[in-house]
Motif scaffolding. Structure first.
Motif, PDB file in Angstrom:
ATOM      1  N   GLY A  81      -0.638  15.014   2.128  1.00 52.37           N
ATOM      2  CA  GLY A  81      -0.769  13.644   2.613  1.00 52.37           C
ATOM      3  C   GLY A  81       0.203  12.691   1.945  1.00 52.37           C
ATOM      4  O   GLY A  81       0.896  13.028   0.995  1.00 52.37           O
ATOM      5  N   THR A  82       0.238  11.472   2.453  1.00 50.41           N
ATOM      6  CA  THR A  82       1.138  10.452   1.910  1.00 50.41           C
ATOM      7  C   THR A  82       0.350   9.254   1.384  1.00 50.41           C
ATOM      8  O   THR A  82       0.833   8.133   1.425  1.00 50.41           O
ATOM      9  CB  THR A  82       2.114   9.972   3.000  1.00 50.41           C
ATOM     10  OG1 THR A  82       1.351   9.446   4.092  1.00 50.41           O
ATOM     11  CG2 THR A  82       3.006  11.087   3.467  1.00 50.41           C
ATOM     12  N   TRP A  83      -0.870   9.486   0.868  1.00 51.81           N
ATOM     13  CA  TRP A  83      -1.773   8.401   0.514  1.00 51.81           C
ATOM     14  C   TRP A  83      -1.183   7.443  -0.520  1.00 51.81           C
ATOM     15  O   TRP A  83      -1.159   6.255  -0.315  1.00 51.81           O
ATOM     16  CB  TRP A  83      -3.089   8.975  -0.015  1.00 51.81           C
ATOM     17  CG  TRP A  83      -4.011   7.924  -0.540  1.00 51.81           C
ATOM     18  CD1 TRP A  83      -4.253   7.622  -1.836  1.00 51.81           C
ATOM     19  CD2 TRP A  83      -4.782   7.013   0.233  1.00 51.81           C
ATOM     20  NE1 TRP A  83      -5.150   6.586  -1.936  1.00 51.81           N
ATOM     21  CE2 TRP A  83      -5.489   6.191  -0.656  1.00 51.81           C
ATOM     22  CE3 TRP A  83      -4.970   6.810   1.585  1.00 51.81           C
ATOM     23  CZ2 TRP A  83      -6.340   5.192  -0.245  1.00 51.81           C
ATOM     24  CZ3 TRP A  83      -5.824   5.820   1.998  1.00 51.81           C
ATOM     25  CH2 TRP A  83      -6.490   5.031   1.092  1.00 51.81           C
ATOM     26  N   GLY A  84      -0.675   7.911  -1.647  1.00 49.30           N
ATOM     27  CA  GLY A  84      -0.241   7.023  -2.712  1.00 49.30           C
ATOM     28  C   GLY A  84       1.218   6.606  -2.634  1.00 49.30           C
ATOM     29  O   GLY A  84       1.708   5.939  -3.533  1.00 49.30           O
ATOM     30  N   SER A  85       1.917   6.980  -1.586  1.00 45.80           N
ATOM     31  CA  SER A  85       3.354   6.741  -1.550  1.00 45.80           C
ATOM     32  C   SER A  85       3.758   5.594  -0.624  1.00 45.80           C
ATOM     33  O   SER A  85       4.931   5.468  -0.300  1.00 45.80           O
ATOM     34  CB  SER A  85       4.070   8.021  -1.132  1.00 45.80           C
ATOM     35  OG  SER A  85       3.691   8.387   0.176  1.00 45.80           O
TER      36      SER A  85
END
Length: 171
Positions: A81-85
């Motif tokens: 996933g790309t949650w914190g980016s």
């Protein structure tokens, strides 16, 4: 009366001498490739419309002279996933010299840098830059490398291509 006025001035000069950054220090490339020696120490006489907030708040000179990095963190390699980016982040560069040592008991790296693990998140790069300018920090922006996604499909293995047949060896 004159003696009373010179004592505070002398104390201020001694404080500034004690807390002034070491401009002759060499950059520690083992710790950070982006740790330039601070170019200036703020005292409120800087040119510009805005007086830096660090001067008004009475922040220590060590914090005023720090360099901050504004960047967008990369996606972790272990996660899909790309949650914190999505957010932009501002963090302080490590101090270049004399602020790291090896712990004699375990051999771990220790640090006297109180801003080492601190970071601030922003919705956009412009917000982060505006905050750094308002605080009077020297900053640099690391632009993110965009992820290249190559579309793949199992059906592409069976698409007709003119020319000789593809021979895929499996063993």
């Amino acid at each position: 009366m004159v003696v009373a006025e010179t004592k505070p001035e002398k104390a201020v000069e001694e404080y500034q001498d004690r807390h002034a950054p070491d401009y002759a220090a060499t950059i520690d490339h083992g710790t950070s490739t982006f740790s330039p020696v601070p170019k200036r120490v703020m005292n409120g006489s800087e040119p510009g419309d805005i007086t830096p907030a660090a001067v008004l708040s009475g922040a220590p000179v060590d914090l005023q002279a720090r360099v901050v990095r504004i960047h967008k963190p990369a996606k972790p390699a272990t996660q899909s996933g790309t949650w914190g980016s999505m957010a932009w982040r501002m963090d302080w560069d490590p101090l270049p010299k004399g602020h790291r040592w090896e712990n004699p008991l375990m051999g771990w790296q220790s640090s006297g840098d109180f801003m080492q693990g601190t970071n601030i998140k922003f919705k956009s790069k412009e917000d982060a830059v505006r905050f750094a300018e308002k605080q009077g920090y020297e900053y640099y922006v690391q632009e993110p490398q965009e992820r290249r996604v190559v579309p793949k499909a199992y059906a592409n293995n069976f698409v007709h291509e003119p020319g000789p047949l593809k021979h895929i060896k499996t063993k």
